[in-house]
Design a protein around this motif. Structure first.
Motif, mmCIF file in Angstrom:
data_model
loop_
_atom_site.group_PDB
_atom_site.id
_atom_site.type_symbol
_atom_site.label_atom_id
_atom_site.label_comp_id
_atom_site.label_asym_id
_atom_site.label_seq_id
_atom_site.Cartn_x
_atom_site.Cartn_y
_atom_site.Cartn_z
ATOM 1 N N GLN A 31 0.813 -1.221 0.000
ATOM 2 C CA GLN A 31 0.000 0.000 0.000
ATOM 3 C C GLN A 31 0.849 1.276 0.000
ATOM 4 O OE1 GLN A 31 -4.105 -1.337 2.252
ATOM 5 N NE2 GLN A 31 -2.528 -0.398 3.490
ATOM 6 N N ARG A 32 2.170 1.103 0.132
ATOM 7 C CA ARG A 32 3.098 2.247 0.228
ATOM 8 C C ARG A 32 2.719 3.154 1.405
ATOM 9 N NH1 ARG A 32 2.665 2.020 -5.651
ATOM 10 N NH2 ARG A 32 4.723 1.713 -6.611
ATOM 11 N N THR A 33 2.494 2.554 2.551
ATOM 12 C CA THR A 33 2.161 3.300 3.766
ATOM 13 C C THR A 33 3.154 2.935 4.860
ATOM 14 O OG1 THR A 33 0.604 1.553 4.404
ATOM 15 C CG2 THR A 33 -0.296 3.447 3.223
ATOM 16 N N ARG A 34 3.090 3.674 5.971
ATOM 17 C CA ARG A 34 3.989 3.417 7.093
ATOM 18 C C ARG A 34 3.240 3.098 8.380
ATOM 19 N NH1 ARG A 34 8.744 8.039 6.492
ATOM 20 N NH2 ARG A 34 9.498 7.386 4.414
ATOM 21 N N GLU A 35 1.929 3.210 8.333
ATOM 22 C CA GLU A 35 1.147 2.908 9.523
ATOM 23 C C GLU A 35 -0.210 2.365 9.099
ATOM 24 O OE1 GLU A 35 -0.604 7.435 10.192
ATOM 25 O OE2 GLU A 35 0.935 6.642 11.528
ATOM 26 N N LEU A 36 -0.890 1.706 10.024
ATOM 27 C CA LEU A 36 -2.198 1.128 9.731
ATOM 28 C C LEU A 36 -3.228 2.229 9.517
ATOM 29 C CD1 LEU A 36 -2.094 -1.736 12.381
ATOM 30 C CD2 LEU A 36 -1.971 -2.022 9.897
ATOM 31 N N LEU A 37 -4.113 1.996 8.585
ATOM 32 C CA LEU A 37 -5.208 2.912 8.237
ATOM 33 C C LEU A 37 -4.696 4.294 7.822
ATOM 34 C CD1 LEU A 37 -7.905 2.038 10.957
ATOM 35 C CD2 LEU A 37 -7.861 1.350 8.551
ATOM 36 N N ALA A 38 -3.534 4.315 7.198
ATOM 37 C CA ALA A 38 -2.996 5.595 6.715
ATOM 38 C C ALA A 38 -3.908 6.209 5.660
ATOM 39 C CB ALA A 38 -1.596 5.384 6.145
ATOM 40 N N GLY A 39 -4.594 5.369 4.906
ATOM 41 C CA GLY A 39 -5.489 5.883 3.877
ATOM 42 C C GLY A 39 -6.893 6.188 4.369
ATOM 43 N N ASN A 40 -7.141 5.946 5.659
ATOM 44 C CA ASN A 40 -8.468 6.205 6.224
ATOM 45 C C ASN A 40 -8.298 6.860 7.594
ATOM 46 O OD1 ASN A 40 -11.149 6.204 7.031
ATOM 47 N ND2 ASN A 40 -11.533 4.083 6.412
ATOM 48 N N PRO A 41 -7.839 8.104 7.623
ATOM 49 C CA PRO A 41 -7.543 8.763 8.907
ATOM 50 C C PRO A 41 -8.771 8.928 9.803
ATOM 51 C CG PRO A 41 -7.460 10.336 7.078
ATOM 52 C CD PRO A 41 -7.553 8.973 6.469
ATOM 53 N N THR A 42 -9.961 9.034 9.198
ATOM 54 C CA THR A 42 -11.173 9.176 10.005
ATOM 55 C C THR A 42 -11.416 7.931 10.843
ATOM 56 O OG1 THR A 42 -12.151 10.615 8.327
ATOM 57 C CG2 THR A 42 -13.650 9.636 9.930
ATOM 58 N N LEU A 43 -11.304 6.758 10.199
ATOM 59 C CA LEU A 43 -11.484 5.509 10.930
ATOM 60 C C LEU A 43 -10.360 5.311 11.947
ATOM 61 C CD1 LEU A 43 -12.988 2.876 11.425
ATOM 62 C CD2 LEU A 43 -11.737 1.863 9.502
ATOM 63 N N ALA A 44 -9.145 5.655 11.563
ATOM 64 C CA ALA A 44 -8.018 5.524 12.491
ATOM 65 C C ALA A 44 -8.256 6.354 13.747
ATOM 66 C CB ALA A 44 -6.730 5.953 11.799
ATOM 67 N N ARG A 45 -8.735 7.567 13.563
ATOM 68 C CA ARG A 45 -9.018 8.436 14.710
ATOM 69 C C ARG A 45 -10.159 7.865 15.556
ATOM 70 N NH1 ARG A 45 -9.656 12.629 12.052
ATOM 71 N NH2 ARG A 45 -11.933 12.693 11.890
ATOM 72 N N SER A 46 -11.168 7.322 14.890
ATOM 73 C CA SER A 46 -12.303 6.735 15.612
ATOM 74 C C SER A 46 -11.844 5.569 16.487
ATOM 75 C CB SER A 46 -13.363 6.263 14.614
ATOM 76 O OG SER A 46 -14.407 5.585 15.274
ATOM 77 N N ILE A 47 -11.021 4.683 15.926
ATOM 78 C CA ILE A 47 -10.521 3.535 16.697
ATOM 79 C C ILE A 47 -9.641 4.013 17.850
ATOM 80 C CG2 ILE A 47 -9.048 1.490 16.600
ATOM 81 C CD1 ILE A 47 -10.032 1.066 13.717
ATOM 82 N N ARG A 48 -8.801 5.006 17.568
ATOM 83 C CA ARG A 48 -7.907 5.542 18.604
ATOM 84 C C ARG A 48 -8.719 6.152 19.754
ATOM 85 N NH1 ARG A 48 -5.083 8.149 15.350
ATOM 86 N NH2 ARG A 48 -6.018 10.226 15.554
ATOM 87 N N ASN A 49 -9.801 6.826 19.430
ATOM 88 C CA ASN A 49 -10.624 7.455 20.464
ATOM 89 C C ASN A 49 -11.431 6.436 21.266
ATOM 90 O OD1 ASN A 49 -9.720 9.941 19.633
ATOM 91 N ND2 ASN A 49 -11.534 10.426 18.406
ATOM 92 N N ARG A 50 -11.712 5.292 20.664
ATOM 93 C CA ARG A 50 -12.496 4.270 21.366
ATOM 94 C C ARG A 50 -11.645 3.406 22.292
ATOM 95 N NH1 ARG A 50 -14.966 1.104 16.729
ATOM 96 N NH2 ARG A 50 -14.399 2.685 15.207
ATOM 97 N N ARG A 51 -10.379 3.298 22.016
ATOM 98 C CA ARG A 51 -9.529 2.360 22.756
ATOM 99 C C ARG A 51 -9.481 2.624 24.264
ATOM 100 N NH1 ARG A 51 -4.442 -0.123 19.675
ATOM 101 N NH2 ARG A 51 -4.451 -1.132 21.710
ATOM 102 N N PRO A 52 -9.442 3.870 24.718
ATOM 103 C CA PRO A 52 -9.428 4.079 26.175
ATOM 104 C C PRO A 52 -10.662 3.516 26.883
ATOM 105 C CG PRO A 52 -8.772 6.082 25.028
ATOM 106 C CD PRO A 52 -9.279 5.145 23.988
ATOM 107 N N TYR A 53 -11.730 3.306 26.137
ATOM 108 C CA TYR A 53 -12.944 2.743 26.733
ATOM 109 C C TYR A 53 -12.989 1.220 26.581
ATOM 110 C CZ TYR A 53 -14.256 7.643 26.377
ATOM 111 O OH TYR A 53 -14.267 9.014 26.484
ATOM 112 N N ILE A 54 -12.420 0.719 25.468
ATOM 113 C CA ILE A 54 -12.459 -0.724 25.211
ATOM 114 C C ILE A 54 -11.422 -1.466 26.045
ATOM 115 C CG2 ILE A 54 -12.316 -2.515 23.446
ATOM 116 C CD1 ILE A 54 -12.880 -0.329 21.345
#
Length: 662
Positions: free
Chosen positions: A597-620
């Protein structure tokens, strides 16, 4: 709901009737309420408007003797419509209407008659310049009646092919038609079943006592016939055969449909339901095209398809194929099977409708529906597609009306685009791409099978480090967690299999095997093959969507938390070794995913979803730690109901936070 009895002993004749009757009652209650409100709204007087002749007849048929409404034809017509709806509701076995009708009337024979009456109102209003009145409650009611009929939602029937075989063997033996049907080979079975399909004489008799299983199954078929008689064929249009692995499996279901009058033999046979085989294991997917080719080549079965408008529905199983062969192989074999089925049905002059048995999570075919539809092989989406929505996905997608409408619009848009704009914006699928996928799939299959089915102690590891045992005991699924009480992974149902890995944050069914397979492929010619994989990602929707979904699952994977679950294992040495293998595969999978995918991190092409998952983790994450402690207590013998309830809450919380988890 109510018709899928594969593996669920509690779905019976009564369950089927209950589901259909309650759905119908909801639809009729809505129609009655809307008809009453329309009667209050449409007060147009003959002193102001000229109505159509059909409208006058409809108003006069209401037999409304009220002097106050003599010059109000629309109100009189709706009083008549309300009376007919109330009579229809009673005829279908529902309770009396909330408001008593003004006069007695005959029930509607079919929902189409109700729609025709509403059309008379619509056309009459338009004829005298009152079209604006139409675009409100009246048109919404007409759309509802046209879409939902008197049954509200179509119900699919589904049963395992093995059950059909047992029932048919008993019928054949007790009728004298075949002493030991189960002992016949495939060709002999086909010959026997074709002879039966050409015969109007039934195998069963009211004077013979059948076993419990046969009685129960035949009662369900009879209930289906009753549903058709009362609510119309649209209430129950499809019969699905789980675990279809032979032509005889499909013909057995056809013979059992004949026993209930849902199939009537003759020169031009009549079939009241679509017969839909479900191909769900890797082997069955590989043989699906050849199986359907043989089936459609049988004149007797081809006549049945002709009776259904030359339409053949086929269901594809994402969940079991994944459990059987892993993520990459499941996706590839589903794609190949689809291409084979499109070619076979086209050659036989049959329209193919594919029914995708997708689950919520990527490990069961989940992921963004829009992308999934566009990634289907050319020719497989011709203006229609069926997709299952299951579990927590239903609540997240459809519990809110606006979000539900948005999701439905997305499905419709993708279906249009896949049908009309096929291939636009993408490079043509190339032979070398398919060859690469064949090689990668074979290596991924070997890696997945080596871990899950060939590693000693893996079953025990799985049951120790995931809540699979507790999920089975909590009865939170739609059916028992396993097909039979063997303890083997092979007999475990795919939903609890995937769900358990999700709760432990390992997500193994959504990515395992990819890294090893791509490593072997790229190692042969690192520059050339990596370039080829990047071309596949850029120009092939199938490959791009497969990687995007895996990207999402890897972003939700947390092997640090998984290591806490691993401490629950009885054999810590084995648990650490297996978790180490999983960690190594995860690292390899991420490395090659980033490279392609020529990326360096997971969900680099979907920053909205990446942010959503990151924001949910403190609760999960805290819920995962709580769950580990609750599992430890429960397995140590703590029988406190509060522990079980707390565990259920953590399961629900983690599932809600991860979304598309199982």
């Amino acid at each position: 709901i109510g018709g899928d009895r594969d593996g669920n002993p509690f779905v019976t004749r009564e369950t089927l009737a209950y589901a259909v009757e309650n759905q119908s009652a909801l639809a009729l209650a809505h129609y009655l309420g809307e008809a009453h409100e329309l009667g209050r709204e449409l007060s147009l007087s003959l002193q102001r408007v000229d109505i159509s002749p059909e409208m006058k007849k409809l108003a006069d048929k209401a037999h409304d003797a009220s002097e106050q409404r003599r010059d109000e034809p629309y109100r009189r017509a709706l009083i008549g419509i309300y009376a007919r709806l109330a009579a229809t509701s009673l005829a279908l076995g529902h309770r009396d209407a909330l408001r008593r009708p003004v006069s007695q009337a005959q029930p509607y024979r079919a929902a189409a008659d109700f729609v025709r009456d509403l059309d008379i109102l619509v056309e009459s209003l338009r004829s005298h310049g009152s079209a604006r009145v139409v675009y409100g409650r009246l048109l919404r009611l007409r759309h509802a009646a046209q879409a939902f009929g008197f049954h509200l939602a179509s119900l699919d029937m589904r049963q395992h092919s093995g059950v059909h075989e047992q029932v048919l063997a008993e019928l054949a033996a007790l009728s004298g038609a075949a002493a030991d049907y189960a002992a016949l080979d495939e060709e002999a079975r086909i010959a026997f079943l074709l002879a039966e399909l050409g015969n109007a004489r039934l195998l069963r008799s009211p004077f013979v006592a059948y076993g419990e299983l046969a009685q129960k199954e035949l009662a369900v078929f009879d209930a289906a016939q009753d549903v058709h008689r009362r609510f119309g064929r649209a209430a129950l249009p499809t019969y699905i055969i789980s675990n279809t692995n032979a032509v005889s499996d499909i013909l057995e279901a056809a013979v059992l449909l004949r026993e209930a009058g849902l199939l009537r033999p003759g020169k031009k046979p009549v079939l009241d339901v679509n017969i839909a085989p479900l191909f769900e294991t890797i082997d069955d997917l590989r043989r699906a095209g050849a199986m359907m080719d043989r089936l459609l080549g049988l004149p007797a079965y081809r006549a049945l398809v002709a009776a259904r408008g030359d339409l053949q529905e086929v269901m594809l199983g994402y969940s079991d194929s994944n459990k059987d062969g892993g993520y990459v192989t499941s996706n590839w074999e589903l794609y190949r099977a689809t291409l084979d089925l499109v070619e076979v049905c086209g050659r036989h002059g049959v329209k193919l409708r594919l029914f995708h048995g997708r689950g919520g999570t990527v490990g069961r075919g989940g992921g963004p529906s829009y992308d999934a539809i566009l990634a289907q092989p050319p020719g497989s989406v011709n203006g229609q597609i069926r997709i299952t929505e299951q579990g927590e996905v239903i609540a997240s997608k459809y519990s809110d009306a606006e979000i539900g409408q948005r999701n439905l619009e997305t499905l419709v848009a993708a279906t249009f685009e896949a049908t009309l704009l096929r291939g636009r914006g993408n490079a043509p699928e190339r032979p070398e791409w398919r060859a690469a996928m064949e090689e990668i799939s074979a290596a991924s299959f070997a890696a997945y099978r080596a871990l899950v089915y060939e590693t000693p102690g893996f079953n025990e590891f799985f049951r120790d480090v995931t809540p699979i045992g507790e999920i089975a005991e909590l009865n939170i699924g739609s059916r028992p967690a396993a097909r039979r009480a063997s303890g083997r992974i092979e007999d475990l149902r795919a939903i609890p299999w995937v769900f358990s890995w999700s709760l432990a944050r390992i997500m193994l069914p959504g990515w395992y095997g990819f890294g090893t397979a791509v490593e072997a492929f790229v190692a042969k010619s690192r520059t050339k093959n990596l370039k080829l994989l990047r071309e596949m990602h850029a120009g092939w929707p199938f490959f791009r969507v497969m990687l995007a979904n895996m990207d999402m699952l890897l972003a939700k994977t947390d092997l640090g938390i998984a290591s806490r679950y691993a401490r629950l294992a009885g054999d810590q040495k084995r648990a650490n070794a297996l978790l180490g293998r999983i960690e190594a595969e995860q690292a390899l999978s991420m490395h090659h995913l980033f490279a392609i995918q020529r990326t360096r991190e997971l969900l680099a092409g979907n920053p909205t979803l990446a942010r959503s998952i990151r924001n949910r983790r403190p609760y999960i994450d805290p819920l995962n730690h709580l769950q580990v402690e609750l599992l430890r207590r429960l397995r140590a013998g703590d029988a406190d109901d509060r522990v079980k309830r707390a565990l259920l809450i953590t399961i629900n919380g983690i599932a809600a936070g991860l979304r598309n988890s199982g």
